[in-house]
Scaffold this motif. Structure first.
Motif, mmCIF file in Angstrom:
data_model
loop_
_atom_site.group_PDB
_atom_site.id
_atom_site.type_symbol
_atom_site.label_atom_id
_atom_site.label_comp_id
_atom_site.label_asym_id
_atom_site.label_seq_id
_atom_site.Cartn_x
_atom_site.Cartn_y
_atom_site.Cartn_z
ATOM 1 N N ALA A 7 -107.694 140.271 13.630
ATOM 2 C CA ALA A 7 -108.658 140.209 14.847
ATOM 3 C C ALA A 7 -109.869 140.008 14.421
ATOM 4 C CB ALA A 7 -108.391 141.515 15.634
ATOM 5 N N ALA A 8 -110.450 140.313 13.160
ATOM 6 C CA ALA A 8 -111.708 140.363 12.644
ATOM 7 C C ALA A 8 -111.984 139.128 12.054
ATOM 8 C CB ALA A 8 -112.231 141.334 11.743
ATOM 9 N N GLY A 9 -111.108 138.166 12.036
ATOM 10 C CA GLY A 9 -111.202 136.704 11.504
ATOM 11 C C GLY A 9 -111.048 136.823 9.924
ATOM 12 N N ASN A 10 -110.796 137.871 9.418
ATOM 13 C CA ASN A 10 -110.605 137.892 7.971
ATOM 14 C C ASN A 10 -109.204 137.056 7.402
ATOM 15 O OD1 ASN A 10 -109.221 139.480 5.408
ATOM 16 N ND2 ASN A 10 -111.371 139.771 5.329
ATOM 17 N N GLN A 11 -109.437 136.327 6.471
ATOM 18 C CA GLN A 11 -108.278 135.378 6.040
ATOM 19 C C GLN A 11 -107.368 136.028 4.718
ATOM 20 O OE1 GLN A 11 -110.086 131.565 5.300
ATOM 21 N NE2 GLN A 11 -109.913 130.966 7.167
ATOM 22 N N ARG A 12 -108.175 136.955 4.110
ATOM 23 C CA ARG A 12 -107.548 137.417 2.895
ATOM 24 C C ARG A 12 -106.382 138.242 3.345
ATOM 25 N NH1 ARG A 12 -107.052 138.863 -1.987
ATOM 26 N NH2 ARG A 12 -106.598 140.944 -2.650
ATOM 27 N N VAL A 13 -106.142 138.665 4.332
ATOM 28 C CA VAL A 13 -104.880 139.507 4.952
ATOM 29 C C VAL A 13 -103.684 138.715 4.877
ATOM 30 C CG1 VAL A 13 -105.188 138.891 7.321
ATOM 31 C CG2 VAL A 13 -104.171 141.042 6.337
ATOM 32 N N GLU A 14 -103.641 137.519 5.218
ATOM 33 C CA GLU A 14 -102.479 136.616 4.857
ATOM 34 C C GLU A 14 -102.072 136.627 3.376
ATOM 35 O OE1 GLU A 14 -101.027 136.230 7.407
ATOM 36 O OE2 GLU A 14 -102.803 136.304 8.781
ATOM 37 N N VAL A 15 -102.976 136.603 2.472
ATOM 38 C CA VAL A 15 -102.806 136.608 0.882
ATOM 39 C C VAL A 15 -102.110 138.113 0.712
ATOM 40 C CG1 VAL A 15 -103.638 136.617 -1.386
ATOM 41 C CG2 VAL A 15 -104.459 135.195 0.432
ATOM 42 N N LEU A 16 -102.579 138.920 1.149
ATOM 43 C CA LEU A 16 -101.961 140.286 0.972
ATOM 44 C C LEU A 16 -100.635 140.329 1.559
ATOM 45 C CD1 LEU A 16 -105.031 142.623 1.997
ATOM 46 C CD2 LEU A 16 -104.562 141.876 -0.280
ATOM 47 N N ASP A 17 -100.135 139.792 2.588
ATOM 48 C CA ASP A 17 -98.929 139.610 3.108
ATOM 49 C C ASP A 17 -97.916 138.876 2.222
ATOM 50 O OD1 ASP A 17 -97.290 140.701 4.983
ATOM 51 O OD2 ASP A 17 -97.676 139.178 6.576
ATOM 52 N N ALA A 18 -98.580 137.744 1.685
ATOM 53 C CA ALA A 18 -97.618 137.021 0.772
ATOM 54 C C ALA A 18 -97.567 137.658 -0.602
ATOM 55 C CB ALA A 18 -98.558 135.691 0.392
ATOM 56 N N ILE A 19 -98.392 138.668 -0.804
ATOM 57 C CA ILE A 19 -98.307 139.393 -2.217
ATOM 58 C C ILE A 19 -97.104 140.344 -2.069
ATOM 59 C CG2 ILE A 19 -99.262 141.130 -3.664
ATOM 60 C CD1 ILE A 19 -102.101 139.430 -3.294
ATOM 61 N N ARG A 20 -97.139 140.776 -0.881
ATOM 62 C CA ARG A 20 -95.965 142.010 -0.398
ATOM 63 C C ARG A 20 -94.638 141.340 -0.500
ATOM 64 N NH1 ARG A 20 -96.337 143.354 4.846
ATOM 65 N NH2 ARG A 20 -95.298 145.510 4.652
ATOM 66 N N GLN A 21 -94.662 139.945 -0.064
ATOM 67 C CA GLN A 21 -93.162 139.352 -0.062
ATOM 68 C C GLN A 21 -93.033 138.856 -1.520
ATOM 69 O OE1 GLN A 21 -91.302 138.021 2.836
ATOM 70 N NE2 GLN A 21 -90.090 138.318 1.195
ATOM 71 N N MET A 22 -94.194 138.420 -2.362
ATOM 72 C CA MET A 22 -93.843 138.115 -3.608
ATOM 73 C C MET A 22 -93.221 139.161 -4.601
ATOM 74 S SD MET A 22 -96.396 136.073 -6.332
ATOM 75 C CE MET A 22 -97.847 137.217 -6.035
ATOM 76 N N TRP A 23 -93.753 140.500 -4.625
ATOM 77 C CA TRP A 23 -93.407 141.635 -5.199
ATOM 78 C C TRP A 23 -92.558 142.439 -4.718
ATOM 79 C CZ3 TRP A 23 -94.267 139.745 -10.002
ATOM 80 C CH2 TRP A 23 -95.767 139.062 -10.177
ATOM 81 N N GLY A 24 -92.270 142.287 -3.445
ATOM 82 C CA GLY A 24 -91.189 143.040 -3.077
ATOM 83 C C GLY A 24 -91.675 144.451 -2.553
#
Length: 451
Positions: free
Chosen positions: A262-279
């Motif tokens: 909501a604040a326009g931060n783009q890094r959070v999508e990377v964090l979400d992908a990292i969660r998926q990558m490492w389980g």
């Protein structure tokens, strides 16, 4: 393995029998000692007669405010305005000269322009120069002078100077670490509506595990003050167990991730992908990670595109294989997500990472040498991540030329190479860790851009 330990383990560079290995890691929050390219200001008005010379120049240099990009014309305008005594133009040109990019770097001239503007009373020049003199990134350190400039601004209630000085005390860059002073300065800036300082302080407090609840409260306050990065920090802390531990902490991820979006931060999508990558809180799935990052990149997320490019180029050693053709396609298909210099540096990193045989390393090192003047610190660090042996080969050439290395050119970080790098490191500005941090990306990157 504890979440934070795992996080730093992934960030490390392994050294086995002198052969450097690299793996894709998790990006840490930016340290105060990391050089940042100069920011630009949009033109204040479409009427050219009402726009400052600096704004008109930067609009041309960077293609802002609907202007067609014309770097040469923009630089010429900036040079003319600076020569005529326009302080904002002197400050902008001085800042550009520290790092280079649109023009060749000339730190000495950059410092001179900034000093002139600062002496004439330009607050931004004092801020930029003060940070540089303490940090020692592009120009030699002068702690007394740098601290004096920032303290002068702080005395006048300048929140940007308060944040800058707070970061130096927080990270111990140039100045001795003093968390109490850092917090006081950050809070002073927050009282004026600037949440950047308390974001940095809350981030350090969270990772230190000194006061998880206090850190969470400070970071939330930073977010409420407009520092949207604080919500991404909270999301990252949640996923690694730093907001109450275990499942309690991880359950907070989605809420903070939504606030970050909501604040326009783009890094959070990377964090979400990292969660998926490492389980993390789900089943690990490499292909789905690539899919999510690709979708985010297609939607215009620059952070996701940069992270995805690194993954495709390097793989992650577990569930994502190297796919350099896909990395090149990403650069080609999304030119809008990268600056010209970024595209050039990333293509270089892909090219030199393709061969790992001795002849290939030597050939790639020659290419890097020919392009070295164009590398920024960030590009040099990324190049080391992509092709560590090539970068070490280049540094071995430097060491031989300076009489600091008598071994063979092989791209391997053996004892003789490390000893020579240690000696060379001590001559480079920026307060580098020349002992146990000699093979860190920051240190190696600095050696590469300061031959």
């Amino acid at each position: 393995m504890r979440g934070h330990d795992f996080r730093y383990w992934m960030l490390g560079t392994a050294l086995a029998t002198g052969v450097l290995m690299s793996m894709t890691g998790v990006a840490l929050a930016q340290d105060a000692a990391t050089p940042v390219a100069p920011a630009t200001e949009p033109a204040a008005s479409q009427d050219a007669t009402q726009v400052s010379p600096r704004s008109r120049a930067e609009a041309l240099i960077y293609g802002l405010d609907g202007q067609t990009k014309d770097v040469a014309a923009g630089l010429a305008l900036l040079e003319t305005a600076a020569a005529q005594g326009d302080l904002p133009s002197q400050t902008s040109l001085g800042n550009l000269l520290l790092w280079g990019g649109p023009l060749p770097a000339d730190p000495a001239r950059g410092e001179a322009l900034l000093s002139e503007a600062a002496a004439a009373g330009d607050s931004e020049a004092k801020l930029v120069l003060g940070r540089q003199l303490i940090g020692g990134w592009a120009i030699p350190r002068d702690l007394d002078r740098g601290k004096g400039l920032l303290e002068e601004l702080v005395a006048k209630g300048d929140p940007k100077a308060e944040v800058a000085l707070a970061e130096f005390y927080l990270y111990g860059t140039g100045l001795s670490k003093d968390w109490q002073k850092a917090k006081a300065l950050a809070e002073a800036a927050a009282d004026k509506g600037d949440g950047q300082g308390i974001w940095k302080y809350g981030e350090m407090l969270m990772w230190s595990e000194r006061d998880p609840k206090g850190a969470e409260a400070i970071l939330n306050r930073a977010g409420e003050l407009g520092a949207g990065q604080a919500y991404a920090t909270l999301a990252e802390g949640a996923m690694y167990g730093y907001l109450g531990g275990g499942s309690v902490s991880r359950a907070k991820f989605e809420g903070y991730a939504e606030k970050a979006r909501a604040a326009g931060n783009q890094r959070v999508e990377v964090l979400d992908a990292i969660r998926q990558m490492w389980g993390i809180s789900m089943r690990a799935d490499g292909p789905k990670t690539v899919e999510e990052l690709t979708q985010a990149s297609n939607a215009g997320n620059r952070e996701a595109a940069r992270y995805l490019l690194g993954l495709l180029r390097d793989g992650n050693g577990l569930n994502i294989q190297k796919d350099r053709a896909a990395a090149e396609a990403l650069l080609k298909d999304h030119p809008e997500l990268f600056t010209d210099s970024e595209r050039a540096a990333m293509q270089l990193s892909i090219d030199v990472a393709k061969r790992r045989d001795p002849k290939g390393i030597a050939a790639s090192a020659a290419i890097v040498q020919s392009r070295r003047a164009d590398l920024s610190q960030a590009a040099a660090e990324d190049l080391f991540k992509a092709a560590p042996n090539v970068v070490i080969y280049v540094l071995q050439e430097d060491l031989k030329a300076k009489g600091l290395y008598s071994g063979k050119l092989d791209g391997l970080a053996g004892p003789l190479t490390l000893r020579g790098m240690n000696k060379l490191c001590k001559t480079v500005p920026g307060g580098l860790n020349c002992t146990d941090g000699i093979l860190s990306r920051k240190t190696v990157g600095a050696l590469l851009v300061n031959p």
